[in-house]
Design a protein around this motif. Structure first.
Motif, short mmCIF file in Angstrom:
data_model
loop_
_atom_site.label_atom_id
_atom_site.label_comp_id
_atom_site.label_asym_id
_atom_site.label_seq_id
_atom_site.Cartn_x
_atom_site.Cartn_y
_atom_site.Cartn_z
N VAL A 196 10.31 -3.11 -19.92
CA VAL A 196 10.94 -3.90 -20.98
C VAL A 196 11.07 -3.07 -22.24
CG1 VAL A 196 10.68 -5.92 -22.48
CG2 VAL A 196 10.08 -6.07 -20.05
N VAL A 238 12.01 -3.51 -26.28
CA VAL A 238 12.18 -4.43 -27.41
C VAL A 238 12.54 -3.60 -28.63
CG1 VAL A 238 10.97 -5.96 -29.00
CG2 VAL A 238 10.63 -6.21 -26.55
N SER A 286 6.73 -7.66 -21.34
CA SER A 286 7.40 -8.06 -22.57
C SER A 286 6.42 -8.10 -23.74
CB SER A 286 8.05 -9.43 -22.39
OG SER A 286 9.01 -9.40 -21.35
N TYR A 339 16.51 -7.02 -26.44
CA TYR A 339 15.51 -7.25 -25.42
C TYR A 339 16.16 -6.92 -24.09
CZ TYR A 339 12.48 -9.61 -22.08
OH TYR A 339 11.65 -9.88 -21.01
N VAL A 344 9.02 -15.67 -21.92
CA VAL A 344 9.09 -14.53 -22.84
C VAL A 344 9.27 -15.02 -24.27
CG1 VAL A 344 10.45 -12.51 -23.50
CG2 VAL A 344 9.97 -12.94 -21.09
N VAL A 394 15.47 -5.58 -19.78
CA VAL A 394 14.54 -5.36 -18.68
C VAL A 394 15.22 -4.48 -17.63
CG1 VAL A 394 13.11 -6.43 -16.90
CG2 VAL A 394 13.56 -7.64 -19.03
#
Length: 511
Positions: free
Chosen positions: A464, A466, A488, A449, A429, A451
């Motif tokens: 994901v 962000v 990602s 970040y 990632v 998940v």
């Protein structure tokens, strides 16, 4: 039992969470889910904030038929005009106007005298009444307002035609005993208090938003303003799911009831989490993944023998395990379209439907069971419209080997032009993000970040989130795929796409 009105402000106050802005299409999806849950009032946004907010409220007002659709408006002619126009298509529309009444807000923010604020409140309610009979008035920062002045303002706005008066703990300052006392005092001292519905709106800065809201209900409030998952700026708002289940579980104490279909709570929670990129903590009451999990052997034994030894609610009563298998690998386009419609998802064009259906088929090749959450994730993954999708992932190769430096190679499009990039990193990632930045040079700072699995199982899609910031602006990007590295990359590009769009939005508490 008396009816307690549930006023959901996920799409207005909840949207003020950093990076949680929702598109028009996303608001319609949430609005349809709230309608399915039988929420009484849906505050769809703040119409004067931007043209996008106005259009989103108008779209929700058009789509929702069974719930009241509301727009917030400052006590200003322009705001109220915008709100009135936005809710025009609604079967039942409400304007929610407000002005600050605490000394600190009047002096330092509004720079208005108490008499000016009082007159502004009266004028706002009267003008709002020209658009709808359903007008709500809020005294912003009521928690720090002087009681004598608060009583004057509420008496005056009720005379002016307000049907609901809202007492907000705007800064999350109160505690339950004092909040209940404030409501009791207002109900006793405002001469025409019996002519309106009294409402409470609590923030969670001290972790007491739900407790304060319930204290207000016990003291006579008959509307609670809340959000799904407790979403909201700073520490958030009172959580709808906690309010509803506390009332339902302890009717013996509160003596009121709601019309909420509680089986729709978990689907609503997951939808809002997916759209905003704000994951639900596992130990969150009612909607957390561990809310009905029992680790202790003593607890497990007791539950197996008799559920009520350790459970005060049933998991299925709030919608757990209702994510039924809906479609499979052999399902066709018509079945796919029909299920999206049942979920309140209406794609704007045949092109969008074809794109989502292609994603569904690709997912069906990777995992056996497709659930409602998977469909929501697919649609959210496609949420960026072509007009604003500057960056798009074409392909990705990532390599991880013990003793070797992980690396990633990507092909993306930048405004239709194909670009290749690659980089090494601490992991796949990290390598992916470094590769993207090597060519895009966004100069954004990564704030978050995270998940989360969309459904259960090792073949579940990973979702994901962000969060990026640049120049004071914060955006959330969301990506979903059974491959976390691909998810990602999608999330990072999704965030950058949002960062490139023009953004001129007014916060209702400013100005």
């Amino acid at each position: 039992m008396e009816h307690l009105i549930i006023f959901d402000t996920t799409m207005r106050d909840g949207e003020q969470s950093p990076g949680a802005s929702m598109t028009k299409e996303e608001k319609v999806r949430i609005g349809k889910q709230l309608e399915k849950m039988r929420v009484d009032v849906i505050e769809a946004g703040f119409a004067a904030a931007s043209q996008g907010d106005f259009e989103a409220i108008h779209a929700v007002a058009t789509a929702v038929k069974d719930s009241t659709v509301c727009s917030l408006a400052r006590a200003q002619v322009g705001d109220i005009q915008k709100a009135g126009d936005a809710i025009k298509p609604a079967a039942r529309g409400r304007i929610h106007t407000f002005i600050a009444t605490s000394p600190i807000h009047m002096q330092h923010k509004l720079r208005m005298s108490p008499d000016q604020v009082l007159q502004g409140a009266i004028d706002a309610v009267k003008f709002a009444r020209t658009f709808t009979d359903d007008v709500e008035f809020s005294a912003e920062d009521a928690v720090r307002s002087e009681m004598d002045f608060l009583c004057r303002v509420f008496e005056a706005v009720i005379k002016a035609g307000a049907k609901t008066v809202n007492v907000p703990d705007t800064v999350g300052y109160s505690i339950p005993e004092l909040w209940a006392e404030r409501f009791k005092t207002l109900l006793e001292r405002v001469p025409n208090a019996d002519q309106v519905v009294w409402s409470t709106h609590c923030h969670n800065d001290l972790g007491m938003a739900v407790a304060n809201s319930l204290a207000a209900v016990k003291a006579g409030a008959r509307q609670v303003e809340c959000t799904i998952n407790g979403l909201g700026e700073r520490a958030g708002n009172a959580a709808l799911e906690e309010i509803v289940m506390a009332i339902q579980t302890r009717k013996d104490y509160f003596g009121v009831e709601t019309q909420i279909d509680a089986t729709q709570i978990v689907p609503a929670s997951k939808l809002v989490s997916t759209i905003t990129g704000y994951p639900v903590q596992p130990n969150k009451a009612v909607v957390g993944a561990n809310a009905f999990a029992h680790e202790s052997g003593i607890h497990q034994d007791g539950v197996l023998k008799h559920r009520e030894t350790y459970e005060i609610m049933r998991a299925q009563d709030v919608g757990w395990h209702n994510n039924r298998l809906t479609l499979g690998k052999l399902s066709g386009r018509s079945a796919f379209r029909e299920r999206l419609k049942e979920l309140g998802i209406e794609l704007e064009s045949e092109v969008a439907l074809n794109s989502a259906f292609k994603k569904f088929k690709e997912l069906a090749d990777k995992k056996t069971d497709i659930f409602d959450e998977d469909l929501h994730a697919i649609v959210s993954d496609e949420a960026v419209t072509p007009e604003i999708e500057q960056y798009h992932l074409v392909s990705l190769t990532a390599h991880v080997e013990t003793g070797e430096s992980p690396y990633a190679k990507l092909t993306i499009t930048d405004q239709g032009r194909e670009v290749k990039c690659e980089a090494n990193g601490a992991g796949p990632v990290d390598a992916t993000f470094k590769a993207l930045e090597s060519v895009l040079k966004s100069e954004s700072e990564l704030l978050l970040y995270s998940v989360n699995n969309v459904t259960e199982g090792t073949d579940s899609q990973g979702e994901v989130t962000v969060r990026l910031t640049k120049g004071g602006r914060v955006v959330n990007g969301i990506g979903a795929d059974t491959d976390i590295v691909i998810a990602s990359a999608k999330a990072y590009l999704n965030a950058l796409n949002k960062m490139t769009t023009t953004f001129a939005r007014v916060n209702p508490q400013v100005g």
